[in-house]
Design an enzyme around this catalytic site. Structure first.
Site, short mmCIF file in Angstrom:
data_model
loop_
_atom_site.label_atom_id
_atom_site.label_comp_id
_atom_site.label_asym_id
_atom_site.label_seq_id
_atom_site.Cartn_x
_atom_site.Cartn_y
_atom_site.Cartn_z
CE1 TYR A 101 -3.57 2.71 0.98
CE2 TYR A 101 -1.74 3.60 2.26
CZ TYR A 101 -2.98 3.75 1.68
OH TYR A 101 -3.64 4.95 1.78
CD GLU A 189 -5.86 5.10 -0.68
OE1 GLU A 189 -6.02 5.13 0.52
OE2 GLU A 189 -6.68 4.57 -1.45
#
Ligand code: GDP
Ligand code: MN
Length: 378
Positions: A101, A189
């Site tokens: 992530y 993201e």
């Protein structure tokens, strides 16, 4: 403003972030053609402005173009969290060894952008954040300095990425940060950033939100705005020319002046209530204006009570009271309304309200307490 994954990936590609080859399709036939052109196993992904598409069945793997067509026909038209899928992204599937992530967003309290990296990326990142926050490495960046190599190294090491991924991950972070700053993003993201079985890093998902207040200088991106994403009540309020923001509580809030309304939201919250909206009625107090505003607030079926907070400055309280009385007389209102009127000609205003079923309050605190009590125990 939200944009789609494929649009976010197009932005990242300009910053040399490796993304899977692929294209967008609106029909199963288009999806099939793209899969045939790619000539590999593909992933079909719903393009909607919400996360968690994987868990909702909006991300599927297809071995052949024929399968891609079938999967696309299943995903197109699907309803994911209230949004209809109109497009799918068809791209080369990655052979996943690990999912990481990477994220950047604004930390208002710290007055800094915060960069987050985790080796536990993928569809359960929210759960990781809630139950094992130590698995997410975080770093606040000084906007004047930006993202330096040592920052990316600290983050990647602290997150415990595979040693083979440390150096390339650094490049991803720098590119993501540059894109984030350049497009005035409020969130950027990559989840997951995939380490493939043959040791390559690739951004298999991307999410970028653009700061609405920057759209005036992000004209190209502003054109990507879609009707569907707007809350239907907010959209209606904007058509009616009102400054309205929908919130998730059950107490409708109206006031004259943005600052007063924001304060009212805070006071209601402090008294234990949950505001359903922000609505600035503005100056003036014509019945028509009040009807328009009150009617908008009541479009939200969660609203169990309404709080009017009026400060009479140039607009006199008695005029506001008249407007509210005229408005409520023409409407069929099923919820309690508490009114706090103060300022110019407040006595006259309060006098007018006497005998009506509008509930007066002397102060903002008292008004908040009253409406909270009424909503809790109707
Ligand atoms: P989200 O659920 O909306 O965040 O959608 P993602 O694009 O992140 O996809 C969800 C999950 O699907 C990922 O975490 C992966 O596990 C899986 N997935 C997505 N793309 C691929 C791919 O190219 N290959 C494989 N094997 N799995 C994928
Ligand atoms: Mn994702």
């Amino acid at each position: 403003m939200k944009i789609h994954e494929y649009q976010a990936k197009q932005i990242l590609a300009k910053y040399k972030v490796p993304i899977p080859a692929g294209d967008v399709a609106s029909t199963p036939e288009e999806a099939e053609a793209i899969a045939a052109r790619l000539g590999k196993r593909v992933v079909i992904k719903a393009q909607v402005h919400v996360g968690g598409r994987g868990k909702a069945g909006g991300v599927k793997l297809a071995e052949t173009p024929g399968e891609a067509k079938v999967m696309a026909s299943q995903i197109l038209g699907m309803n994911i969290k209230g949004l209809t899928v109109e497009k799918v992204l068809v791209e080369e599937a990655a052979d996943i060894a690990e999912e990481y992530y990477l994220g950047i967003t604004v930390d208002r309290a710290a007055r800094r952008n915060v960069v987050m990296v985790s080796a536990a990326g993928g569809i359960d990142i929210e759960e990781v954040a809630a139950t094992a926050p130590e698995k997410i490495a975080k770093l606040h960046l000084d906007p004047a300095i930006g993202m330096m190599d040592f920052h990316t190294r600290i983050l990647a090491e602290e997150a415990g990425l595979n040693p083979a991924a440390l150096r390339p991950a650094s490049g991803f972070l720098k590119a993501l940060y540059k894109a984030y700053v350049d497009v005035d993003a409020s969130l950027a993201e990559i989840n997951p950033l995939v380490l493939t079985k043959d040791g390559k890093l690739i951004a298999t998902d991307a999410k970028i939100n653009i700061d609405d207040n920057a759209l005036f200088r992000q004209k190209e991106l502003a054109e990507l705005r879609e009707q569907q994403e707007e809350d239907p009540i907010e959209a209606e309020a904007h058509r009616r020319g009102l400054t309205y923001v929908r919130l998730d509580g059950d107490i409708g809030i109206l006031g004259n002046g943005a600052g007063l309304v924001m304060t009212t939201l805070d006071v209601v919250q402090r008294e234990g209530g949950k505001p359903a909206n922000f609505l600035d009625v503005g100056g003036g107090a014509k019945a028509e204006q009040v009807t328009n505003a009150l009617d908008t607030v009541l479009l939200d079926k969660n609203v169990k009570g309404v709080l009017f907070n009026i400060f009479g400055g140039i607009t006199r309280c008695d005029e506001v009271a008249k407007g509210i009385l005229e408005a409520t007389a023409t409407m069929n209102i099923q919820v309690p309304i508490v009114i706090r009127l103060t300022g110019t000609r407040e006595k006259e205003g309060q006098e007018l309200l006497r005998g009506s079923n509008l509930i007066p309050a002397a102060s903002m605190q008292e008004a908040a307490r009253k409406i909270v009590d009424l909503v809790e125990a109707p």
